[in-house]
Write an enzyme that holds these catalytic residues in place. Structure first.
Site, PDB file in Angstrom:
ATOM      1  N   ARG A   1     148.101 210.250   1.083  1.00 42.12           N
ATOM      2  CA  ARG A   1     148.703 209.348   2.061  1.00 42.12           C
ATOM      3  C   ARG A   1     147.740 209.039   3.207  1.00 42.12           C
ATOM      4  NH1 ARG A   1     153.392 211.645   2.664  1.00 42.12           N
ATOM      5  NH2 ARG A   1     154.578 210.208   1.371  1.00 42.12           N
ATOM      6  N   ALA A   2     146.933 210.012   3.607  1.00 47.24           N
ATOM      7  CA  ALA A   2     145.996 209.793   4.705  1.00 47.24           C
ATOM      8  C   ALA A   2     144.987 208.695   4.364  1.00 47.24           C
ATOM      9  CB  ALA A   2     145.266 211.094   5.043  1.00 47.24           C
TER      10      ALA A   2
END
Length: 703
Positions: A275-276
């Site tokens: 997700r980062a």
């Protein structure tokens, strides 16, 4: 309707304003979590953002704000026919901390659904916030199940309501903004990860900037409309810039080099999951569009990392969020810059974010982040000579002898490494706040029965409702297929789940605890229990006793960080006023029972069981006032806690070949088990929960 404070009139807080504006340009970034101390304009800036968002076109009469050009085919108010829409301002919807699940996602009319077979749905706040802003103040105090629903809707862009076979789905795409004060408790790491960006805010220490904040606030409170009028030009300029950046966003190119920089940065900082990487890519693209460019550059990736990664690097609640900027620069410098495709650098435009002489109304800067690259970071202050690692003492230095002659006082020692502990729980069935420790009747969990609803029906027990209505169908004149259901037939499902408790630590900090460097191991054990309390969503408190008195080092709070800080600073030395510590715990629990009667306490006494001083709690009921043998006073104080049904555990810190077994005697007086420091580990003590309950039940039957 009150006039909101202008966004461009906010002084300082450049990172906060930039993060909000990037989400206004690209809502796909995933929202903003604003962390900071009280009084730092967190709520003011968020509420002011809605005025900068462009108006939205909606289908007339649609409760779910469908766009006329592309209406939601699954809209509960649809299907919508093509036609002109109605323009209205983007909404900012606030979610109160005490909101119910029905208020958030909407509610079904269960009686009509059963009797008529229709989906009579009343929209909630998620529907109101569609294509706008959903703002959650004090998001860390929101119930866990509401946070889960909120973040799931934000991630999927839709809200699903499933009730007893009746299903409703509607679009819910919004800019999610949460604010929180870390002193009041932290969010779980997996929830932190669901926010796209996180910003740390703090009040300025510059006198000139603080003066400007006060001047503008007073001017706004004297005449909000006139104050807003003076900033109308700057507001319109930023609004136009947001619209232009949104239009430019699809044309922005994210090259392979920037993608490699993003991937290397996330890998270099050991960020969990992917997700980062996705958030950084979207943030860097939004930064380029905000700067008026169609190519993403290294400075965009760097700024995106500073906004998207700090909160994703935390491994436990005691790690301070942050990012090593030197390491970040080292990673990014390993990649060549991508050359823009025949595109000149845009000239800087817009006001700078300087001091009160930067121009603009009232002599203050407009508060808009500069359009160029990221601002140069301020050089960190050099640590004082006494704070440098080289000058830090490796072991606690002895202090002068204490007043009661129990030996020298020792400075604070470092805690040993924390470990996973066996779960402790309160016996019985509670009705406290949602958590993960003790059994309780909750709104979520496994269904255990049914009852008549007390107030509004929230969880229907379908079988019990049908069973209650079935005998009356002939008398009610039923002729069709539908079941004739009346209000008194409805049954509420009773569910059993887990609750959070108040875990009150009573820690012996006397001179005997400093023997053989035992205090480091003791602090490590308490730190491990604090980590467990954090994961189980408990409140915690900390009492210490040493010398001649007991002290409430930390009143009951949801901030486990604060408890860990107090523990780390705890010195040792002096006699052992065990009775004073227990009586102090009794006093704290009595007051807390009045404040929060539904939250059950768990008392954790960390001691070797010695009692060498009567001591004093500093109250009229102090142990010192009673006089007498310290061990007898400690026994009477422990039995007082047992008589009130307080679940207790004694962590026995005694070590060495010769053991007196005093902690076991104390545990018997408290009506709970005693466990050694080694036995507290999850992999070395089986059935501790059972022992807590068994000991409590045994003493209850004996009483």
């Amino acid at each position: 309707m009150s006039t909101p404070y202008p966004f461009t009139a906010v002084v300082g807080q450049s990172d906060l304003r930039l993060a909000l504006l990037l989400n206004a340009v690209s809502p796909a970034v995933g929202g903003v979590l604003v962390r900071g101390e009280k009084g730092t304009a967190k709520s003011t800036a968020v509420r002011a953002l809605s005025a900068l968002l462009p108006q939205v076109d909606v289908v007339p009469g649609c409760r779910f704000s469908c766009a006329p050009a592309a209406p939601d085919p699954a809209c509960p108010d649809g299907p919508h026919e093509g036609g002109p829409g109605t323009a209205r301002p983007a909404r900012m919807v606030e979610l109160p901390v005490g909101a119910s699940e029905d208020r958030l996602v909407g509610a079904l009319d269960i009686e009509r659904a059963l009797a008529e077979g229709v989906k009579a749905f009343e929209p909630g706040l998620l529907a109101d916030a569609h294509r706008g802003i959903l703002y959650v103040d004090e998001v860390n105090l929101l119930h866990d199940h509401l946070i889960d629903l909120l973040l799931d809707a934000a991630a999927m862009g839709a809200s699903y309501v499933e009730r007893e076979g009746v299903s409703v789905r509607h679009a819910a795409r919004f800019l999610l903004v949460g604010t929180m004060n870390p002193e009041e408790g932290e969010l779980r790491p997996q929830l932190l990860d669901r926010f796209g960006l996180t910003v740390e805010v703090a009040a300025s220490r510059e006198p000139a900037q603080r003066v400007e904040v006060v001047r503008r606030r007073l001017a706004y409170e004297d005449d909000p409309a006139a104050f807003a009028g003076r900033w109308a030009g700057d507001e319109q300029e930023v609004r136009a810039r947001v619209v232009a950046a949104r239009a430019l966003l699809p044309q922005v190119r994210l090259g392979d080099t920037c993608l490699l920089q993003i991937a290397a940065t996330c890998a270099g900082f050991e960020v969990d999951g992917m997700r980062a990487d996705i958030v950084m890519a979207r943030t860097a693209t939004a930064l380029a569009a905000w700067a008026g460019r169609t190519d993403v550059r290294k400075e965009d990736v760097r700024r995106a990392a500073l906004l998207a990664l700090p909160h994703r690097r935390r491994r436990n609640p005691f790690d301070a969020p942050g990012l090593d900027e030197d390491k970040l620069d080292e990673i990014l410098d390993g990649f060549p810059d991508e050359e823009p495709e025949n595109e000149p650098d845009p000239e800087p435009e817009g006001p700078d974010d300087g001091g009160p002489q930067d121009g603009g109304p009232d002599g203050g800067g407009g508060g808009i982040p500069p359009q160029g690259g990221p601002e140069a970071p301020e050089a960190p202050e050099a640590p004082a000579p006494d704070d440098t690692p080289e000058n830090a003492p490796e072991s606690p230095a002895p202090q002068p002898a204490s007043q009661d002659g129990a030996g020298p006082e020792q400075a604070a020692v470092r805690a040993a490494e924390p470990f996973r502990t066996k779960m402790l729980s309160v016996p019985g069935l509670g009705e406290g706040a949602s958590g993960r420790r003790s059994r309780a009747r909750t709104a979520h969990g496994r269904t255990t029965g049914a009852q008549r609803p007390r107030g509004q029906l929230t969880k229907l027990h379908l079988a019990a409702t049908v069973h209650a209505a079935a005998p009356h169908q002939k008398a009610r004149g039923r002729t069709g297929r539908g079941l004739v259901v009346r209000k008194d037939d409805l049954r509420q499902a009773t569910r059993e789940g887990r609750e959070g408790n108040l875990v009150l630590f009573v820690v012996d900090a006397s001179g005997s605890m400093a023997a053989r460097q035992r205090m480091g191991a003791v602090k490590g054990a308490v730190l491990s229990l604090l980590l467990d309390a954090y994961q189980r969503r408990d409140k915690v408190g900390l009492i210490t006793f040493r010398g001649s008195a007991a002290e409430l080092a930390l009143p009951p709070t949801s901030s486990v960080d604060a408890a860990a800080t107090r523990l780390e600073q705890l010195p040792t030395g002096g006699r052992t006023p065990l009775a004073a510590g227990l009586l102090k715990a009794h006093e704290v629990l009595r007051i807390e029972r009045l404040r929060d009667p539904s939250r059950r306490p768990l008392l954790v006494v960390v001691t070797d069981g010695r009692a060498t001083s009567a001591g004093s709690t500093g109250s009229s009921g102090s142990a010192g006032a009673a006089g007498g043998d310290p061990r007898a006073l400690a026994g009477r104080s422990a039995r007082l806690l047992q008589a009130e049904g307080i679940a207790s555990v004694v962590v026995d810190c005694e070590s060495g070949p010769v053991r007196l077994g005093l902690a076991g005697v104390l545990a018997a007086d408290l009506g709970g088990p005693a466990v050694t420091l080694d036995g507290l580990r999850a992999d070395s003590l089986a059935g501790l929960v059972k022992n807590v309950r068994t000991a409590s039940d045994t003493h209850r039957r004996a009483a």
